[in-house]
Design a protein around this motif. Structure first.
Motif, PDB file in Angstrom:
ATOM      1  N   ASN A  11      -7.987   1.314  -1.910  1.00 34.95           N
ATOM      2  CA  ASN A  11      -8.921   2.079  -1.088  1.00 34.95           C
ATOM      3  C   ASN A  11      -8.476   2.213   0.372  1.00 34.95           C
ATOM      4  N   ILE A  12      -7.328   1.651   0.698  1.00 36.34           N
ATOM      5  CA  ILE A  12      -6.731   1.915   2.010  1.00 36.34           C
ATOM      6  C   ILE A  12      -5.693   3.030   1.826  1.00 36.34           C
ATOM      7  N   LYS A  13      -5.823   4.098   2.546  1.00 40.80           N
ATOM      8  CA  LYS A  13      -4.925   5.239   2.420  1.00 40.80           C
ATOM      9  C   LYS A  13      -3.981   5.299   3.621  1.00 40.80           C
ATOM     10  N   ILE A  14      -2.669   5.385   3.308  1.00 38.58           N
ATOM     11  CA  ILE A  14      -1.659   5.561   4.345  1.00 38.58           C
ATOM     12  C   ILE A  14      -0.969   6.892   4.099  1.00 38.58           C
ATOM     13  N   THR A  15      -0.939   7.744   5.085  1.00 40.44           N
ATOM     14  CA  THR A  15      -0.347   9.080   4.927  1.00 40.44           C
ATOM     15  C   THR A  15       0.734   9.312   5.972  1.00 40.44           C
ATOM     16  N   ALA A  16       1.668  10.201   5.583  1.00 43.83           N
ATOM     17  CA  ALA A  16       2.733  10.637   6.500  1.00 43.83           C
ATOM     18  C   ALA A  16       2.809  12.157   6.408  1.00 43.83           C
ATOM     19  N   SER A  17       2.829  12.816   7.519  1.00 43.73           N
ATOM     20  CA  SER A  17       2.805  14.279   7.556  1.00 43.73           C
ATOM     21  C   SER A  17       4.212  14.855   7.400  1.00 43.73           C
TER      22      SER A  17
ATOM     23  N   SER B 104       5.431   1.303  11.134  1.00 47.29           N
ATOM     24  CA  SER B 104       4.572   2.348  11.679  1.00 47.29           C
ATOM     25  C   SER B 104       5.107   3.740  11.356  1.00 47.29           C
ATOM     26  N   ALA B 105       6.337   3.794  10.819  1.00 43.00           N
ATOM     27  CA  ALA B 105       6.956   5.078  10.461  1.00 43.00           C
ATOM     28  C   ALA B 105       7.886   4.841   9.282  1.00 43.00           C
ATOM     29  N   ILE B 106       8.168   5.890   8.559  1.00 44.76           N
ATOM     30  CA  ILE B 106       9.083   5.787   7.419  1.00 44.76           C
ATOM     31  C   ILE B 106      10.172   6.853   7.570  1.00 44.76           C
ATOM     32  N   ASP B 107      11.356   6.548   7.058  1.00 47.02           N
ATOM     33  CA  ASP B 107      12.447   7.510   7.049  1.00 47.02           C
ATOM     34  C   ASP B 107      12.509   8.173   5.671  1.00 47.02           C
ATOM     35  N   VAL B 108      12.599   9.495   5.660  1.00 44.14           N
ATOM     36  CA  VAL B 108      12.685  10.229   4.391  1.00 44.14           C
ATOM     37  C   VAL B 108      13.904  11.151   4.432  1.00 44.14           C
ATOM     38  N   THR B 109      14.501  11.318   3.268  1.00 46.74           N
ATOM     39  CA  THR B 109      15.628  12.236   3.126  1.00 46.74           C
ATOM     40  C   THR B 109      15.153  13.477   2.370  1.00 46.74           C
ATOM     41  N   VAL B 110      15.355  14.636   2.996  1.00 52.20           N
ATOM     42  CA  VAL B 110      14.947  15.905   2.400  1.00 52.20           C
ATOM     43  C   VAL B 110      16.201  16.656   1.973  1.00 52.20           C
ATOM     44  N   VAL B 111      16.206  17.108   0.725  1.00 54.08           N
ATOM     45  CA  VAL B 111      17.394  17.781   0.188  1.00 54.08           C
ATOM     46  C   VAL B 111      17.038  19.199  -0.227  1.00 54.08           C
ATOM     47  N   LYS B 112      18.075  20.023  -0.338  1.00 51.27           N
ATOM     48  CA  LYS B 112      17.919  21.399  -0.791  1.00 51.27           C
ATOM     49  C   LYS B 112      17.973  21.417  -2.318  1.00 51.27           C
TER      50      LYS B 112
ATOM     51  N   ILE C  22       0.869  -1.182   0.000  1.00 54.95           N
ATOM     52  CA  ILE C  22       0.000   0.000   0.000  1.00 54.95           C
ATOM     53  C   ILE C  22       0.906   1.233   0.000  1.00 54.95           C
ATOM     54  N   PRO C  23       0.811   2.125  -1.010  1.00 57.21           N
ATOM     55  CA  PRO C  23       1.723   3.277  -1.075  1.00 57.21           C
ATOM     56  C   PRO C  23       1.434   4.303   0.011  1.00 57.21           C
ATOM     57  N   VAL C  24       2.494   4.931   0.475  1.00 55.08           N
ATOM     58  CA  VAL C  24       2.380   6.011   1.462  1.00 55.08           C
ATOM     59  C   VAL C  24       2.398   7.339   0.705  1.00 55.08           C
ATOM     60  N   SER C  25       1.465   8.213   1.026  1.00 53.88           N
ATOM     61  CA  SER C  25       1.444   9.548   0.417  1.00 53.88           C
ATOM     62  C   SER C  25       1.745  10.585   1.491  1.00 53.88           C
ATOM     63  N   TYR C  26       2.372  11.692   1.036  1.00 50.92           N
ATOM     64  CA  TYR C  26       2.757  12.753   1.965  1.00 50.92           C
ATOM     65  C   TYR C  26       1.680  13.821   2.001  1.00 50.92           C
ATOM     66  N   VAL C  27       1.378  14.275   3.204  1.00 48.90           N
ATOM     67  CA  VAL C  27       0.438  15.382   3.374  1.00 48.90           C
ATOM     68  C   VAL C  27       1.179  16.537   4.044  1.00 48.90           C
TER      69      VAL C  27
ATOM     70  N   LEU D   1       8.904   9.850   9.830  1.00 52.29           N
ATOM     71  CA  LEU D   1       7.518  10.330   9.814  1.00 52.29           C
ATOM     72  C   LEU D   1       6.576   9.207  10.197  1.00 52.29           C
ATOM     73  N   ASP D   2       5.717   9.462  11.185  1.00 57.44           N
ATOM     74  CA  ASP D   2       4.700   8.489  11.580  1.00 57.44           C
ATOM     75  C   ASP D   2       3.667   8.333  10.479  1.00 57.44           C
ATOM     76  N   CYS D   3       3.181   7.115  10.337  1.00 53.74           N
ATOM     77  CA  CYS D   3       2.204   6.813   9.287  1.00 53.74           C
ATOM     78  C   CYS D   3       0.820   6.600   9.892  1.00 53.74           C
ATOM     79  N   THR D   4      -0.190   7.122   9.219  1.00 51.13           N
ATOM     80  CA  THR D   4      -1.580   6.963   9.636  1.00 51.13           C
ATOM     81  C   THR D   4      -2.311   6.163   8.576  1.00 51.13           C
ATOM     82  N   ILE D   5      -3.050   5.095   9.063  1.00 52.09           N
ATOM     83  CA  ILE D   5      -3.787   4.235   8.131  1.00 52.09           C
ATOM     84  C   ILE D   5      -5.262   4.612   8.201  1.00 52.09           C
ATOM     85  N   ASN D   6      -5.851   4.859   7.058  1.00 52.23           N
ATOM     86  CA  ASN D   6      -7.264   5.236   6.967  1.00 52.23           C
ATOM     87  C   ASN D   6      -7.989   4.248   6.076  1.00 52.23           C
TER      88      ASN D   6
END
Length: 438
Positions: free
Chosen positions: A83-89, A127-135, A41-46, A101-106
């Motif tokens: 139809n299952i949505k997983i989001t990370a803020s 329950s959480a994912i690691d993301v790398t943020v670059v400039k 199930i893909p994780v989307s960013y909000v 980032l903590d993941c929320t399952i809806n």
């Protein structure tokens, strides 16, 4: 009929299937809960809208999570990875770095609102994912053309052969990737070219050594540009001069020799096809008695290059043949634009006349006309001025005056006229000014 059906084998097979279905339904009714694992199930960013404004980018591709769900069989069979949505803020991200980032399952509302028994998430792969943020940064680099192909024999190209749609390009991407880009290049690899090539070439980002840089986190202003590559041919171009008639001589009376006679040049074939010679200057035959020597610079037309870069000048020798010269004195002289408050004195003028022998022998002194124009001379009493003399032989086209002439004119204030109306002074020495001819 009925007895025949009851005694058939098919009848008992159908009855067995119906009894099995009924048994399964009964068991299912007695055991309503079931579990299912939904994978990938893909994780989307909000809350990531502000990242672009701050030139930040989440470098990682969207991860996926596996979820195990329990609940009524009739309900959980409606669930799938779409139809299952997983989001990370990402709303708290303000700078480059690595974040967890903590993941929320809806679950879909159609499932949670209609089931009489709760649907439960019993486990998840993360329950959480690691993301790398670059400039994200941008800069402008040069586009350098490169030719790796070949041209046919007697055709040439040089560093100016390329004409690019643009010579610089803007790039944008992850900071370390952008910093590694030194320039971009376009490469033409066509073989056996004999004429101008035009088309589109891919723009390739490169490091300082010219090695291609490949990265998903690098964006170019454009991925290809329009390019023209001019292939030139070679030609030996004769050097010429223009002879201007003067002093009784025309180009039919003169010859010239240029050293060197030709110059080797390159240009596009369409240019060379229309270029038969190169005129390097003009010679006035009125300034040459018998022979004149000149040196001219060799100036090539736009789009034409020399294959002899050390040859920048040419020597020209002009010879006038078959003409006779004669010195003749004339007193047929008139003044124009001469103020009446002065009197003027001047002598005769000896001129050199050139032309065919028979015409020169028949020339008379009065056939020559000399005009002295005083409009550009500053006049004053008791002065002598030097005036340019315009000398012509009207009506005799076979002859011309060689050289240029000046005359001295003495100026004094006019003393008026005697009662008879004659000019005061010696009539052989004092000349009255004429009005300009209309």
């Amino acid at each position: 009929m009925w007895e025949k059906i009851k005694n058939s084998r098919s009848f008992y097979v159908v009855i067995s299937i119906l009894l099995a279905i009924a048994s399964w339904l009964y068991v299912d009714a007695q055991n309503p809960d079931a579990s299912v694992t939904i994978n990938n199930i893909p994780v989307s960013y909000v809350g990531a809208e502000h990242l672009e404004d701050e030139n930040l980018l989440i470098l990682d591709e969207a991860p996926t999570i596996n979820v195990k769900v329990s609940g009524p069989r009739s309900v959980i069979t409606q669930l799938n990875r779409n139809n299952i949505k997983i989001t990370a803020s990402a709303s708290e991200i303000t700078a480059a770095g690595v974040y967890s980032l903590d993941c929320t399952i809806n679950l879909p509302s159609s499932v949670t609102s209609t089931s009489s028994s709760p649907v439960r998430i019993t486990s998840r792969s993360a329950s959480a994912i690691d993301v790398t943020v670059v400039k994200m940064v941008g800069k402008t680099v040069d586009i350098i053309p490169e030719f790796t192909g070949t041209v046919t024999e007697h055709h040439f190209y040089d560093e100016d052969s390329f004409v690019l749609q643009q010579h610089q390009i803007e790039i944008r991407g992850e900071e370390t990737v952008v910093d590694s880009v030194h320039h971009c290049k376009v490469v033409l690899s066509e073989s056996n070219l004999s004429s101008t090539w035009t088309g589109w070439l891919d723009v390739v980002p490169c490091d300082q050594e010219g090695n291609q840089i490949q990265s998903d986190w690098l964006e170019l202003e454009t991925t290809s540009i329009s390019v023209a590559f001019y292939v030139e041919s070679e030609k030996d171009l004769p050097l010429t001069v223009t002879l201007v008639s003067g002093g009784g001589a025309t180009d039919a009376d003169a010859t010239y020799e240029v050293t060197p006679k030709t110059i080797k040049v390159t240009a596009q074939e369409v240019v060379l096809d229309n270029l038969e010679e190169l005129n390097i200057g003009t010679v006035d035959l009125g300034q040459i008695l018998t022979t004149g020597e000149y040196e001219f610079s060799i100036d090539l037309p736009t789009g034409v290059s020399s294959r002899d870069p050390d040859v920048t000048t040419a020597k020209v020798t002009v010879t006038v043949n078959g003409l006779e010269t004669r010195r003749i004195v004339t007193s047929n002289i008139r003044l124009v634009n001469a103020p009446e408050e002065y009197e003027y004195e001047y002598g005769d003028l000896e001129v050199r006349v050139r032309g065919r022998e028979e015409a020169v022998e028949l020339l008379l002194s009065d056939d020559i006309e000399v005009t002295l124009d005083l409009s550009q001379v500053e006049l004053a009493d008791q002065t002598t001025v030097v005036v340019p003399a315009s000398v012509e032989i009207p009506g005799i086209s076979e002859l011309g005056v060689f050289g240029s002439y000046n005359m001295e004119v003495s100026v004094r204030t006019s003393t008026g006229e005697d009662p008879a109306g004659e000019a005061v002074g010696d009539p052989d020495q004092v000349q009255q000014a004429e009005e300009p001819a209309n």
